[in-house]
Write a protein that holds these residues in place. Structure first.
Motif, PDB file in Angstrom:
ATOM      1  N   SER A   4       1.649  23.437  63.280  1.00 37.47           N
ATOM      2  CA  SER A   4       0.969  24.349  64.203  1.00 37.47           C
ATOM      3  C   SER A   4      -0.058  25.172  63.432  1.00 37.47           C
ATOM      4  O   SER A   4      -0.050  25.212  62.207  1.00 37.47           O
ATOM      5  CB  SER A   4       1.966  25.269  64.904  1.00 37.47           C
ATOM      6  N   VAL A   5      -0.932  25.842  64.191  1.00 38.04           N
ATOM      7  CA  VAL A   5      -1.935  26.726  63.630  1.00 38.04           C
ATOM      8  C   VAL A   5      -1.841  28.060  64.360  1.00 38.04           C
ATOM      9  O   VAL A   5      -1.788  28.085  65.595  1.00 38.04           O
ATOM     10  CB  VAL A   5      -3.366  26.138  63.765  1.00 38.04           C
ATOM     11  N   THR A   6      -1.820  29.148  63.592  1.00 38.41           N
ATOM     12  CA  THR A   6      -1.668  30.484  64.184  1.00 38.41           C
ATOM     13  C   THR A   6      -2.824  31.372  63.760  1.00 38.41           C
ATOM     14  O   THR A   6      -3.121  31.488  62.567  1.00 38.41           O
ATOM     15  CB  THR A   6      -0.341  31.136  63.739  1.00 38.41           C
ATOM     16  N   ARG A   7      -3.451  31.996  64.743  1.00 40.95           N
ATOM     17  CA  ARG A   7      -4.481  32.984  64.454  1.00 40.95           C
ATOM     18  C   ARG A   7      -3.865  34.388  64.538  1.00 40.95           C
ATOM     19  O   ARG A   7      -3.383  34.800  65.578  1.00 40.95           O
ATOM     20  CB  ARG A   7      -5.655  32.871  65.436  1.00 40.95           C
ATOM     21  N   VAL A   8      -3.854  35.081  63.412  1.00 38.47           N
ATOM     22  CA  VAL A   8      -3.209  36.403  63.335  1.00 38.47           C
ATOM     23  C   VAL A   8      -4.096  37.455  63.989  1.00 38.47           C
ATOM     24  O   VAL A   8      -5.292  37.485  63.727  1.00 38.47           O
ATOM     25  CB  VAL A   8      -2.920  36.762  61.858  1.00 38.47           C
ATOM     26  N   HIS A  24       1.127  43.450  58.959  1.00 41.50           N
ATOM     27  CA  HIS A  24       2.469  43.053  58.535  1.00 41.50           C
ATOM     28  C   HIS A  24       2.827  41.706  59.161  1.00 41.50           C
ATOM     29  O   HIS A  24       2.847  41.561  60.379  1.00 41.50           O
ATOM     30  CB  HIS A  24       3.508  44.085  58.942  1.00 41.50           C
ATOM     31  N   LEU A  25       3.115  40.725  58.315  1.00 36.44           N
ATOM     32  CA  LEU A  25       3.614  39.435  58.779  1.00 36.44           C
ATOM     33  C   LEU A  25       5.106  39.341  58.495  1.00 36.44           C
ATOM     34  O   LEU A  25       5.605  39.939  57.540  1.00 36.44           O
ATOM     35  CB  LEU A  25       2.905  38.287  58.046  1.00 36.44           C
ATOM     36  N   PRO A  26       5.848  38.584  59.306  1.00 38.63           N
ATOM     37  CA  PRO A  26       7.257  38.333  58.986  1.00 38.63           C
ATOM     38  C   PRO A  26       7.374  37.619  57.645  1.00 38.63           C
ATOM     39  O   PRO A  26       6.393  37.084  57.113  1.00 38.63           O
ATOM     40  CB  PRO A  26       7.721  37.443  60.138  1.00 38.63           C
ATOM     41  N   ARG A  27       8.566  37.569  57.114  1.00 36.67           N
ATOM     42  CA  ARG A  27       8.753  37.048  55.750  1.00 36.67           C
ATOM     43  C   ARG A  27       8.741  35.530  55.668  1.00 36.67           C
ATOM     44  O   ARG A  27       8.322  34.969  54.640  1.00 36.67           O
ATOM     45  CB  ARG A  27      10.077  37.582  55.181  1.00 36.67           C
ATOM     46  N   THR A  28       9.195  34.827  56.687  1.00 33.29           N
ATOM     47  CA  THR A  28       9.346  33.376  56.549  1.00 33.29           C
ATOM     48  C   THR A  28       8.255  32.603  57.285  1.00 33.29           C
ATOM     49  O   THR A  28       7.646  33.092  58.237  1.00 33.29           O
ATOM     50  CB  THR A  28      10.715  32.919  57.096  1.00 33.29           C
ATOM     51  N   SER A  29       8.034  31.383  56.838  1.00 32.12           N
ATOM     52  CA  SER A  29       7.030  30.531  57.481  1.00 32.12           C
ATOM     53  C   SER A  29       7.411  30.224  58.922  1.00 32.12           C
ATOM     54  O   SER A  29       6.551  30.105  59.790  1.00 32.12           O
ATOM     55  CB  SER A  29       6.865  29.222  56.685  1.00 32.12           C
ATOM     56  N   GLN A  30       8.717  30.104  59.191  1.00 27.49           N
ATOM     57  CA  GLN A  30       9.168  29.833  60.560  1.00 27.49           C
ATOM     58  C   GLN A  30       8.788  30.975  61.496  1.00 27.49           C
ATOM     59  O   GLN A  30       8.409  30.747  62.649  1.00 27.49           O
ATOM     60  CB  GLN A  30      10.685  29.623  60.586  1.00 27.49           C
ATOM     61  N   GLU A  31       8.872  32.206  61.013  1.00 30.35           N
ATOM     62  CA  GLU A  31       8.506  33.352  61.843  1.00 30.35           C
ATOM     63  C   GLU A  31       7.004  33.580  61.859  1.00 30.35           C
ATOM     64  O   GLU A  31       6.454  34.047  62.862  1.00 30.35           O
ATOM     65  CB  GLU A  31       9.211  34.605  61.322  1.00 30.35           C
ATOM     66  N   GLN A  32       6.338  33.249  60.769  1.00 30.23           N
ATOM     67  CA  GLN A  32       4.897  33.478  60.701  1.00 30.23           C
ATOM     68  C   GLN A  32       4.126  32.620  61.704  1.00 30.23           C
ATOM     69  O   GLN A  32       3.055  33.021  62.169  1.00 30.23           O
ATOM     70  CB  GLN A  32       4.402  33.211  59.275  1.00 30.23           C
ATOM     71  N   ARG A  33       4.670  31.495  62.072  1.00 32.61           N
ATOM     72  CA  ARG A  33       3.953  30.651  63.048  1.00 32.61           C
ATOM     73  C   ARG A  33       3.856  31.325  64.415  1.00 32.61           C
ATOM     74  O   ARG A  33       3.021  30.967  65.242  1.00 32.61           O
ATOM     75  CB  ARG A  33       4.632  29.284  63.180  1.00 32.61           C
ATOM     76  N   TYR A  34       4.728  32.334  64.667  1.00 36.00           N
ATOM     77  CA  TYR A  34       4.700  33.065  65.937  1.00 36.00           C
ATOM     78  C   TYR A  34       4.059  34.444  65.783  1.00 36.00           C
ATOM     79  O   TYR A  34       4.159  35.276  66.684  1.00 36.00           O
ATOM     80  CB  TYR A  34       6.122  33.239  66.477  1.00 36.00           C
ATOM     81  N   ALA A  35       3.398  34.681  64.658  1.00 37.67           N
ATOM     82  CA  ALA A  35       2.850  36.014  64.368  1.00 37.67           C
ATOM     83  C   ALA A  35       1.478  36.239  64.978  1.00 37.67           C
ATOM     84  O   ALA A  35       0.816  37.225  64.672  1.00 37.67           O
ATOM     85  CB  ALA A  35       2.776  36.221  62.862  1.00 37.67           C
TER      86      ALA A  35
END
Length: 338
Positions: free
Chosen positions: A334-338, A268-279
């Motif tokens: 930024s780059v985020t590894r889930v 489950h990822l958050p809905r917005t790109s702003q939140e997804q960068r911290y996922a």
């Protein structure tokens, strides 16, 4: 539709500028360098792109407001359930206290001195008095419990009122962001419709697929099995339309595509790109592997999925389908590894 008149260097946009110049303006990357005469068309395309960017930012704000409203609706519903249960508990406690008071009255709950004076059997009276003392102590405990329950109920009601006010604000925010998105898109469509048929067709072709080929993703392996599953999901919807506020499966906005793709991998990822960068874990772009999230712009208003060899898959903007593009298509935030 078009004439063969030449545009003066300082003139604004003119519908009759000529199909060839429109094609060059709308698909410069595919057709080579633009002549100076194509500048008005370039300006129109740049304005459309700017409106699409602003619409995308408003879309992410709409998504966030909608997510907040959904959370608040659930919280309000839960609070209403708690209030109903607490009210039922209080009603039961009141009934119990009423029964105790009735029992006390029936047992002779009058002034002790008078009760002793009129008692036929003082010993029997003393037994009753001891029982009444126990009932009185029990009743006092029940009263304290009732008072505590009523305080909790009052707090629950106050919290529910606050949540309802927050929900009302979130609903208004949803409506405001929706209006902003629709206004930007309507203006962009008006600008596109002002182009000649050939220019509009060229812009549409460029929007559907900038290159028309599947790029070489190299040999890099996904960062994890869930990343591999998310990649497979994203690739399965290649060519699906961008629809603002949508999270699949028949259409997507940028963050909706990421959320849906990882949902197919059980994440489950958050809905917005702003939140997804911290996922997940933040990493440098130089260490990006397939499946990582690439977040763009300083306000994190766009997101894509890294595919390897400098390529991403994403839902670009209204009028464009889910497609592959170079990772450096926009400034990487930024780059985020889930």
């Amino acid at each position: 539709m078009g004439s063969h008149r030449r545009l003066a260097p300082t003139s604004g946009f003119n519908r009759g500028a000529g199909a060839a110049l429109c094609v060059l303006s709308a698909a410069a990357s595919a057709l080579g360098a633009l002549p100076a005469a194509a500048a008005p068309h370039d300006n129109t395309k740049a304005e459309v792109d700017r409106l699409y960017t602003e619409a995308e930012k408003a879309t992410e704000a709409y998504n966030k407001a909608g997510e907040n409203a959904g959370t608040l609706r659930r919280q309000v519903s839960d609070a209403q359930d708690r209030i109903a249960r607490q009210q039922e508990r209080i009603n039961t406690m009141r009934e119990s206290l009423g029964s105790l008071a009735g029992a006390q009255y029936r047992s002779g709950g009058i002034d002790p001195a008078l009760a002793l004076l009129f008692s036929d059997d003082p010993a029997d009276y003393l037994d009753k008095a001891a029982a009444l003392d126990r009932i009185g102590a029990h009743q006092a405990d029940r009263l304290r419990d009732l008072q505590s329950a009523m305080r909790e109920l009052s707090q629950e009601r106050a919290e529910a009122i606050r949540k309802l006010a927050d929900l009302d604000r979130s609903r208004k925010a949803v409506a405001a962001h929706k209006k902003t998105v629709e206004k930007k898109l309507a203006k962009a469509r008006t600008l596109l419709n002002s182009l000649s048929y050939a220019a509009r067709a060229a812009y549409d072709r460029a929007s559907r697929d900038a290159r028309g080929v599947i790029p070489d993703f190299g040999s890099a392996l996904p960062a994890s099995p869930r990343a591999a599953a998310a990649i497979a999901a994203a690739r399965s919807v290649l060519g699906m339309p961008y629809i603002w506020g949508a999270s699949g499966p028949s259409g997507f906005d940028c963050s909706g595509l990421m959320q849906w793709s990882y949902a197919q991998a059980g994440v489950h990822l958050p809905r917005t790109s702003q939140e997804q960068r911290y996922a997940g874990r933040r990493i440098p772009l130089s260490e990006a592997r397939p499946g990582d999230l690439i977040v763009y712009r300083s306000d994190a208003s766009h997101v894509a999925m890294y595919m390897g060899n400098g390529e991403v898959i994403h839902a670009p903007h209204p009028g464009a389908a889910v497609r592959y593009d170079p990772v450096n298509m926009l400034p990487v935030s930024s780059v985020t590894r889930v």
